[in-house]
Write an enzyme that holds these catalytic residues in place. Structure first.
Site, PDB file in Angstrom:
ATOM      1  N   HIS B  25     -42.015 -30.165 -35.936  1.00 38.08           N
ATOM      2  CA  HIS B  25     -42.559 -28.881 -36.390  1.00 38.08           C
ATOM      3  C   HIS B  25     -43.320 -29.059 -37.702  1.00 38.08           C
ATOM      4  O   HIS B  25     -43.119 -30.033 -38.423  1.00 38.08           O
ATOM      5  CB  HIS B  25     -41.433 -27.861 -36.565  1.00 38.08           C
ATOM      6  CG  HIS B  25     -40.475 -28.222 -37.656  1.00 38.08           C
ATOM      7  ND1 HIS B  25     -40.722 -27.979 -38.988  1.00 38.08           N
ATOM      8  CD2 HIS B  25     -39.268 -28.823 -37.613  1.00 38.08           C
ATOM      9  CE1 HIS B  25     -39.708 -28.412 -39.699  1.00 38.08           C
ATOM     10  NE2 HIS B  25     -38.816 -28.923 -38.899  1.00 38.08           N
ATOM     11  N   ARG B  76     -38.870 -22.423 -36.684  1.00 33.36           N
ATOM     12  CA  ARG B  76     -39.969 -23.296 -37.073  1.00 33.36           C
ATOM     13  C   ARG B  76     -40.442 -24.151 -35.902  1.00 33.36           C
ATOM     14  O   ARG B  76     -41.659 -24.360 -35.724  1.00 33.36           O
ATOM     15  CB  ARG B  76     -39.577 -24.177 -38.267  1.00 33.36           C
ATOM     16  CG  ARG B  76     -38.265 -24.938 -38.143  1.00 33.36           C
ATOM     17  CD  ARG B  76     -37.770 -25.371 -39.513  1.00 33.36           C
ATOM     18  NE  ARG B  76     -36.710 -26.366 -39.488  1.00 33.36           N
ATOM     19  CZ  ARG B  76     -35.419 -26.074 -39.499  1.00 33.36           C
ATOM     20  NH1 ARG B  76     -35.009 -24.839 -39.516  1.00 33.36           N
ATOM     21  NH2 ARG B  76     -34.518 -27.059 -39.496  1.00 33.36           N
ATOM     22  N   GLU B 103     -32.210 -29.849 -35.294  1.00 24.35           N
ATOM     23  CA  GLU B 103     -32.238 -30.805 -36.395  1.00 24.35           C
ATOM     24  C   GLU B 103     -30.821 -31.261 -36.724  1.00 24.35           C
ATOM     25  O   GLU B 103     -29.843 -30.622 -36.370  1.00 24.35           O
ATOM     26  CB  GLU B 103     -32.883 -30.096 -37.596  1.00 24.35           C
ATOM     27  CG  GLU B 103     -32.942 -30.861 -38.887  1.00 24.35           C
ATOM     28  CD  GLU B 103     -33.754 -32.135 -38.787  1.00 24.35           C
ATOM     29  OE1 GLU B 103     -34.872 -32.177 -39.314  1.00 24.35           O
ATOM     30  OE2 GLU B 103     -33.253 -33.105 -38.192  1.00 24.35           O
ATOM     31  N   HIS B 198     -37.492 -31.628 -34.098  1.00 22.27           N
ATOM     32  CA  HIS B 198     -37.366 -31.878 -35.521  1.00 22.27           C
ATOM     33  C   HIS B 198     -37.346 -33.374 -35.802  1.00 22.27           C
ATOM     34  O   HIS B 198     -37.204 -34.180 -34.903  1.00 22.27           O
ATOM     35  CB  HIS B 198     -36.078 -31.235 -36.032  1.00 22.27           C
ATOM     36  CG  HIS B 198     -36.006 -29.784 -35.718  1.00 22.27           C
ATOM     37  ND1 HIS B 198     -36.342 -28.818 -36.614  1.00 22.27           N
ATOM     38  CD2 HIS B 198     -35.653 -29.144 -34.581  1.00 22.27           C
ATOM     39  CE1 HIS B 198     -36.187 -27.632 -36.044  1.00 22.27           C
ATOM     40  NE2 HIS B 198     -35.768 -27.797 -34.819  1.00 22.27           N
TER      41      HIS B 198
END
Lengths: 372, 271
Positions: B25, B76, B103, B198
């Site tokens: 992202h 995100r 993440e 991520h």
């Protein structure tokens, strides 16, 4: 020991029967590029205009302000509905819920009329035929042929349908025939499992669902239009019947009492509750048996919507992407920006009730002014 | 005979290779504020939005056609994917938001400023937490907002699965099985996949795909919002791409020199 067990499990006085309520919110996408030029869109994948995007953001803000939460979302394969859903979900912080896209929620296929403006159709086919296509329940427009400029047969997203299922023109009844299997197979089981569902789709698709749920007669559904960008709330019973204001909601708010109230008092309470919340209904559709509730505060709608639009213009990058204007942004920042740009503070940011109450008390103390 | 079998297979429409495009992202608001993010759901910054749109344009320019998309549960990554789908005109493909692609959880360090943490614990300790393969940061408190068990998003999941802290090893323990059990069947079915995830979840995935040893993977940096293209043969083995930057077998899209500079530059950021 058996007697003890029986005592423990004795019949307690029944609580007010609360019918299981399933939440369904329908959202029609906002103005698309071809809406503005009044062309029959159908399955053509046009995007939203600026106004359409603002309407979608506003819908999300309304949902957030009224505290709606969802577990699942359904939408069509068309960009305008998907974008409406994205804006609405991001604005009410539900970006993480699973989203299902289906061709069955696509707009009604307008066949050979796709791409023609309403004026062109009127000129070529006459006003009467135009009205029959648009509003007739069983009238199918002329079929779209493969040489049509907007032929959908080449589109990769419909390849799994095969040549027979791909519509080349649909009457409203045909549209309903393909929407209802999706309703029955996907949306209803989700609601029965306790999920709160948001459906972002198109005018004709939502009209078919509304007709099915509210059992509206064919003559009446013809002229019924769902306003764009305003969430339409349905609370459904287990049998997927919409629950009206005067029935189960009033019942569910009733406190537990040893003896139920007499019938007249119960009815009076329901009527009072219904009257108190009537401003959430739009008046006219009730005549045809429409039971949904639009998420607007009718008497506040114009000023708040306009105030929001102005704020959206200025703080667009925030509202579209971060949080709703009511929570999350520090009020001092918004007040400062409104002063800088010389626009009125949007009503959503108006003083809290506490501050209004304090001001009123001070005014009363100071000059004996009473009342609003 | 083999040639005819292949010809028949091709006439039947059998795929010879499938494509996976993955991207990290764009810049988030907490990146700007230099805080440890982990599982905190902060939004993209303005630049992050632009990066994501640019990444989408790069993918569109290559002419890829996707059938399915995967992302994590954070806005995100979801927003990055939204931009990519918009630019490539794939807003209609099914999207799965999987917590397994989230993440790495930063434990008790989540929400803390990076510089302050370095001042408090010393640069060596923070480097160990950030760059070691299997030493996780200290646990987050189960009563704090940073423990996912308190987050309504994960209310339907078993609370024992919700991490209080993670290392790259434990991240890989959830990312790689998800790849194997969910994403690979899509490849076998002949679908092309788009993933927006991520840094650490992509590191775990890329380590599995390219067989990168533990000490190298902790030093590897995947630049933000840069599409990374992998192609897989019939046996779901990655086909080494011509422009690949070692030790990866996939290639980045975009200005290669600038990407190399960014990879080296992020390495310098750990100070």
């Amino acid at each position: 020991m058996l007697r003890a067990a029986r005592l423990l499990t004795r019949q307690r006085p029944r609580k007010a029967q609360t019918r299981a309520q399933h939440l369904l919110v329908l959202l029609r996408h906002g103005q698309s590029e071809w809406n503005a030029s009044k062309r029959f869109t159908g399955w053509v994948d046009v995007d939203l205009t600026e106004q359409g995007r603002e309407e979608a953001t506003h819908a999300g803000i309304m949902l957030k302000r009224h505290g709606f939460e969802f577990d699942e979302a359904h939408t069509s394969l068309l960009k305008r509905a998907v974008r409406t859903l994205w804006s609405a979900l991001h604005c009410c912080d539900q970006h993480w819920i699973p989203v299902r896209r289906s061709w069955r929620l696509n707009e009604r296929h307008y066949g050979a009329l796709t791409g023609m403006s309403k004026q062109e159709v009127k000129d070529q086919m006459g006003e009467e035929l135009l009205q029959k296509f648009r509003r007739g329940f069983d009238k199918k427009p002329i079929g779209m042929r493969p040489d049509h400029p907007f032929w959908t047969g080449r589109d990769r997203r419909y390849q799994h349908l095969g040549p027979n299922a791909l519509p080349t023109g649909e009457s409203l009844r045909m549209c309903q025939e393909r929407v209802l299997p999706y309703w029955v197979d996907n949306i209803v089981p989700a609601m029965r499992r306790g999920k709160r569902v948001l459906v972002a789709a198109h005018n004709n698709t939502l009209r078919c669902l509304v007709q099915h749920m509210d059992n509206i007669a064919i003559e009446n559904i013809r002229d019924f239009e769902i306003p764009t960008g305003i969430p339409l709330i349905y609370r459904l019973s287990d049998e997927m019947e919409p629950i009206g204001a005067s029935t189960a909601s009033a019942r569910s708010r009733r406190t537990v009492s040893a003896r139920p109230l007499p019938r007249e008092q119960r009815e009076a309470a329901s009527m009072a509750w219904g009257r108190k919340n009537t401003r959430k209904h739009t008046g006219k559709p009730d005549a045809i048996g429409f039971k949904g509730k639009f998420l607007i505060d009718a008497h506040k709608r114009d000023t708040e919507y306009l105030a929001n639009i102005e704020a959206l213009h200025t703080f667009k990058h925030r509202y579209d992407r971060v949080v709703s204007p009511v929570e999350g942004l520090p009020r001092e920042d918004v007040v400062r920006e409104c002063e800088t740009f010389g626009i009125e503070l949007p009503k959503a940011w108006a003083e809290t009730k506490k501050e209004i109450g304090q001001k009123r008390r001070e005014a009363e103390k100071a000059g004996g002014i009473v009342g609003h | 005979m083999l040639l005819r079998a292949t010809q028949r297979a091709l006439r039947r429409g059998a795929r010879q290779k499938s494509t996976v495009v993955m991207m990290r992202h764009g810049e988030s608001t907490w990146n700007l504020e230099n805080k440890f993010t982990g599982w905190y759901d902060c939004p993209l910054s303005e630049k992050g939005h632009e990066e994501a749109t640019e990444a989408g344009r790069l993918v569109a320019a290559e002419g890829f056609k996707f059938d399915v998309a995967f992302t994590s549960t954070f806005k995100r990554a979801i927003r990055t994917l939204d931009h990519a789908l918009e630019e490539t005109d794939h807003m209609w493909i099914p999207v799965t938001k999987a917590w397994q692609l989230n993440e790495r959880h930063y434990g008790g360090l989540q929400g803390l400023d990076k510089q302050q943490t370095v001042d408090k614990h010393g640069i060596e300790q923070v480097t160990v937490w950030r760059r070691s393969y299997d030493i996780p940061p200290p646990d987050s408190d189960k009563s704090s907002e940073h423990w996912p068990g308190n987050d309504p998003k994960y209310a339907k999941l078993d609370k024992h699965v919700m991490p209080t802290t993670e290392s790259l090893a434990t991240t890989a323990a959830r990312v790689v099985p998800y790849w194997q059990h969910v994403i690979v069947p899509e490849l076998i079915a002949g679908k092309d996949v788009l993933i927006a995830a991520h840094g650490n979840s992509l590191r775990a995935l890329v380590q599995y795909l390219d067989g990168i040893p533990n000490d190298e993977i902790t030093e590897l940096n995947i630049p933000t919002a840069t599409p990374l293209v992998y192609e897989f043969d019939d046996a779901q083995e990655p086909i080494p791409q011509p422009d690949a930057i070692a030790p990866l077998q996939g290639r980045y899209l975009g200005d290669q020199a600038a990407i190399r500079a960014r990879i080296e530059g992020v390495k310098a950021q750990t100070k």
